[in-house]
Design a protein around this motif. Structure first.
Motif, PDB file in Angstrom:
ATOM      1  N   HIS A 288       0.850  -1.188   0.000  1.00 44.95           N
ATOM      2  CA  HIS A 288       0.000   0.000   0.000  1.00 44.95           C
ATOM      3  C   HIS A 288       0.886   1.238   0.000  1.00 44.95           C
ATOM      4  O   HIS A 288       1.909   1.272   0.673  1.00 44.95           O
TER       5      HIS A 288
ATOM      6  N   ARG B 134       0.731   5.350   0.711  1.00 46.75           N
ATOM      7  CA  ARG B 134      -0.053   6.479   1.205  1.00 46.75           C
ATOM      8  C   ARG B 134       0.205   7.658   0.293  1.00 46.75           C
ATOM      9  O   ARG B 134       1.323   8.147   0.194  1.00 46.75           O
TER      10      ARG B 134
ATOM     11  N   LYS C  12      -3.206   1.289   6.113  1.00 49.55           N
ATOM     12  CA  LYS C  12      -3.827   2.497   5.572  1.00 49.55           C
ATOM     13  C   LYS C  12      -3.785   3.655   6.568  1.00 49.55           C
ATOM     14  O   LYS C  12      -3.949   4.801   6.183  1.00 49.55           O
TER      15      LYS C  12
END
Length: 149
Positions: free
Chosen positions: A65, A67, A126
Protein backbone atom coordinates in the motif's frame (compact mmCIF):
# COMPACT_ATOMS: atom_id res chain seq x y z
CA UNK A 1 -31.48 28.28 -24.80
CA UNK A 2 -31.08 24.58 -24.22
CA UNK A 3 -32.71 22.08 -26.56
CA UNK A 4 -32.65 19.27 -24.01
CA UNK A 5 -35.96 17.94 -22.80
CA UNK A 6 -37.05 18.03 -19.20
CA UNK A 7 -36.90 14.26 -18.70
CA UNK A 8 -33.71 12.98 -17.14
CA UNK A 9 -31.76 10.37 -19.06
CA UNK A 10 -29.82 7.64 -17.33
CA UNK A 11 -26.15 7.40 -18.11
CA UNK A 12 -24.51 4.07 -18.93
CA UNK A 13 -23.00 3.94 -15.44
CA UNK A 14 -26.34 4.50 -13.72
CA UNK A 15 -27.98 1.86 -15.92
CA UNK A 16 -25.26 -0.68 -15.09
CA UNK A 17 -25.55 0.02 -11.37
CA UNK A 18 -29.32 -0.55 -11.50
CA UNK A 19 -29.06 -3.81 -13.45
CA UNK A 20 -31.08 -6.55 -11.79
CA UNK A 21 -28.46 -9.21 -12.53
CA UNK A 22 -25.73 -7.06 -10.97
CA UNK A 23 -27.78 -6.42 -7.83
CA UNK A 24 -28.56 -10.15 -7.49
CA UNK A 25 -24.93 -11.15 -7.98
CA UNK A 26 -23.82 -8.63 -5.36
CA UNK A 27 -26.40 -9.90 -2.87
CA UNK A 28 -25.33 -13.51 -3.42
CA UNK A 29 -21.62 -12.75 -3.08
CA UNK A 30 -22.06 -10.85 0.19
CA UNK A 31 -24.53 -13.30 1.71
CA UNK A 32 -27.28 -10.69 1.83
CA UNK A 33 -30.64 -10.72 0.18
CA UNK A 34 -33.43 -13.29 0.09
CA UNK A 35 -31.72 -15.72 -2.34
CA UNK A 36 -28.52 -15.86 -0.32
CA UNK A 37 -30.47 -16.45 2.88
CA UNK A 38 -32.57 -19.22 1.31
CA UNK A 39 -35.92 -17.43 1.49
CA UNK A 40 -36.66 -17.67 -2.24
CA UNK A 41 -35.00 -21.01 -2.96
CA UNK A 42 -37.10 -23.20 -0.69
CA UNK A 43 -34.84 -23.00 2.34
CA UNK A 44 -31.59 -23.90 0.54
CA UNK A 45 -29.11 -21.11 1.18
CA UNK A 46 -26.40 -20.18 -1.25
CA UNK A 47 -22.88 -21.41 -0.52
CA UNK A 48 -20.87 -18.93 1.54
CA UNK A 49 -18.00 -17.12 -0.12
CA UNK A 50 -14.55 -18.49 0.78
CA UNK A 51 -12.60 -16.56 3.40
CA UNK A 52 -9.54 -14.53 2.43
CA UNK A 53 -7.29 -16.62 4.64
CA UNK A 54 -8.27 -19.81 6.37
CA UNK A 55 -7.07 -20.37 9.92
CA UNK A 56 -5.85 -23.77 8.81
CA UNK A 57 -3.10 -22.22 6.89
CA UNK A 58 -3.19 -21.43 3.21
CA UNK A 59 -1.07 -18.34 2.66
CA UNK A 60 -2.40 -15.07 1.31
CA UNK A 61 -0.34 -12.94 -1.03
CA UNK A 62 1.59 -9.97 0.33
CA UNK A 63 0.08 -6.60 -0.57
CA UNK A 64 1.80 -3.25 -0.82
CA UNK A 65 0.00 0.00 0.00
CA UNK A 66 1.22 3.52 -0.78
CA UNK A 67 -0.05 6.48 1.20
CA UNK A 68 -0.66 9.23 -1.32
CA UNK A 69 -0.65 12.00 1.26
CA UNK A 70 2.86 11.38 2.62
CA UNK A 71 4.30 8.96 0.05
CA UNK A 72 5.23 6.17 2.47
CA UNK A 73 4.87 2.51 1.47
CA UNK A 74 3.54 -0.29 3.67
CA UNK A 75 3.64 -4.04 3.10
CA UNK A 76 0.99 -6.35 4.58
CA UNK A 77 1.99 -10.02 4.67
CA UNK A 78 1.38 -13.30 6.43
CA UNK A 79 4.14 -14.33 8.82
CA UNK A 80 5.94 -17.46 7.64
CA UNK A 81 4.57 -17.24 4.08
CA UNK A 82 6.83 -17.80 1.07
CA UNK A 83 6.48 -14.19 -0.13
CA UNK A 84 7.14 -12.65 3.31
CA UNK A 85 10.36 -10.64 3.68
CA UNK A 86 13.41 -12.69 4.69
CA UNK A 87 13.81 -10.67 7.88
CA UNK A 88 10.27 -11.54 9.05
CA UNK A 89 9.83 -14.11 11.79
CA UNK A 90 7.23 -16.86 11.75
CA UNK A 91 3.86 -16.72 13.50
CA UNK A 92 4.05 -16.27 17.26
CA UNK A 93 1.80 -15.80 20.28
CA UNK A 94 1.65 -12.41 21.99
CA UNK A 95 2.06 -12.11 25.77
CA UNK A 96 -1.76 -11.76 25.92
CA UNK A 97 -2.12 -15.21 24.34
CA UNK A 98 -3.25 -13.92 20.91
CA UNK A 99 -1.71 -15.73 17.92
CA UNK A 100 -0.03 -13.14 15.67
CA UNK A 101 -0.05 -14.35 12.06
CA UNK A 102 0.04 -11.11 10.01
CA UNK A 103 2.22 -8.01 9.91
CA UNK A 104 2.13 -4.50 8.51
CA UNK A 105 5.63 -3.24 7.74
CA UNK A 106 6.47 0.35 6.78
CA UNK A 107 9.03 0.02 3.99
CA UNK A 108 9.84 3.73 4.14
CA UNK A 109 10.59 3.94 7.88
CA UNK A 110 11.37 0.25 8.73
CA UNK A 111 8.69 -0.09 11.42
CA UNK A 112 6.59 -3.24 11.89
CA UNK A 113 3.36 -3.99 13.76
CA UNK A 114 1.89 -7.49 14.18
CA UNK A 115 -1.75 -8.57 14.00
CA UNK A 116 -3.92 -11.66 14.39
CA UNK A 117 -6.22 -10.89 11.46
CA UNK A 118 -5.46 -9.81 7.85
CA UNK A 119 -8.19 -7.16 7.97
CA UNK A 120 -6.57 -5.55 11.01
CA UNK A 121 -3.18 -5.51 9.27
CA UNK A 122 -4.63 -3.99 6.09
CA UNK A 123 -6.53 -1.35 8.04
CA UNK A 124 -3.37 -0.48 9.97
CA UNK A 125 -1.35 -0.12 6.76
CA UNK A 126 -3.83 2.50 5.57
CA UNK A 127 -3.46 4.37 8.89
CA UNK A 128 0.27 3.87 9.39
CA UNK A 129 0.64 7.19 11.21
CA UNK A 130 -0.93 5.51 14.27
CA UNK A 131 1.91 2.97 14.73
CA UNK A 132 4.89 4.21 12.67
CA UNK A 133 6.64 7.22 14.20
CA UNK A 134 8.20 8.17 10.86
CA UNK A 135 4.78 8.28 9.18
CA UNK A 136 3.36 10.29 12.10
CA UNK A 137 6.15 12.87 11.77
CA UNK A 138 5.70 13.03 7.99
CA UNK A 139 1.96 13.52 8.38
CA UNK A 140 2.46 16.22 11.02
CA UNK A 141 4.77 18.13 8.66
CA UNK A 142 2.47 17.62 5.68
CA UNK A 143 0.20 20.57 4.83
CA UNK A 144 -2.29 20.72 2.03
CA UNK A 145 -2.02 23.73 -0.24
CA UNK A 146 -5.28 25.31 -1.21
CA UNK A 147 -5.71 27.70 -4.10
CA UNK A 148 -7.88 30.71 -3.65
CA UNK A 149 -8.07 32.25 -0.19
Amino acid sequence: MSTHGTSARKTAKATRKDSGARVTAQALSTGRGPKAQGKLTGGVAAAPAPAAASPGGEAIAAKEHTRRDIGSRQLVFQLGAADAPASASGPFTSPDGVPMRFAAHCLTHAATKYFADPRQATRAAKASHTWCTGCAEALAGHTKHRSGS
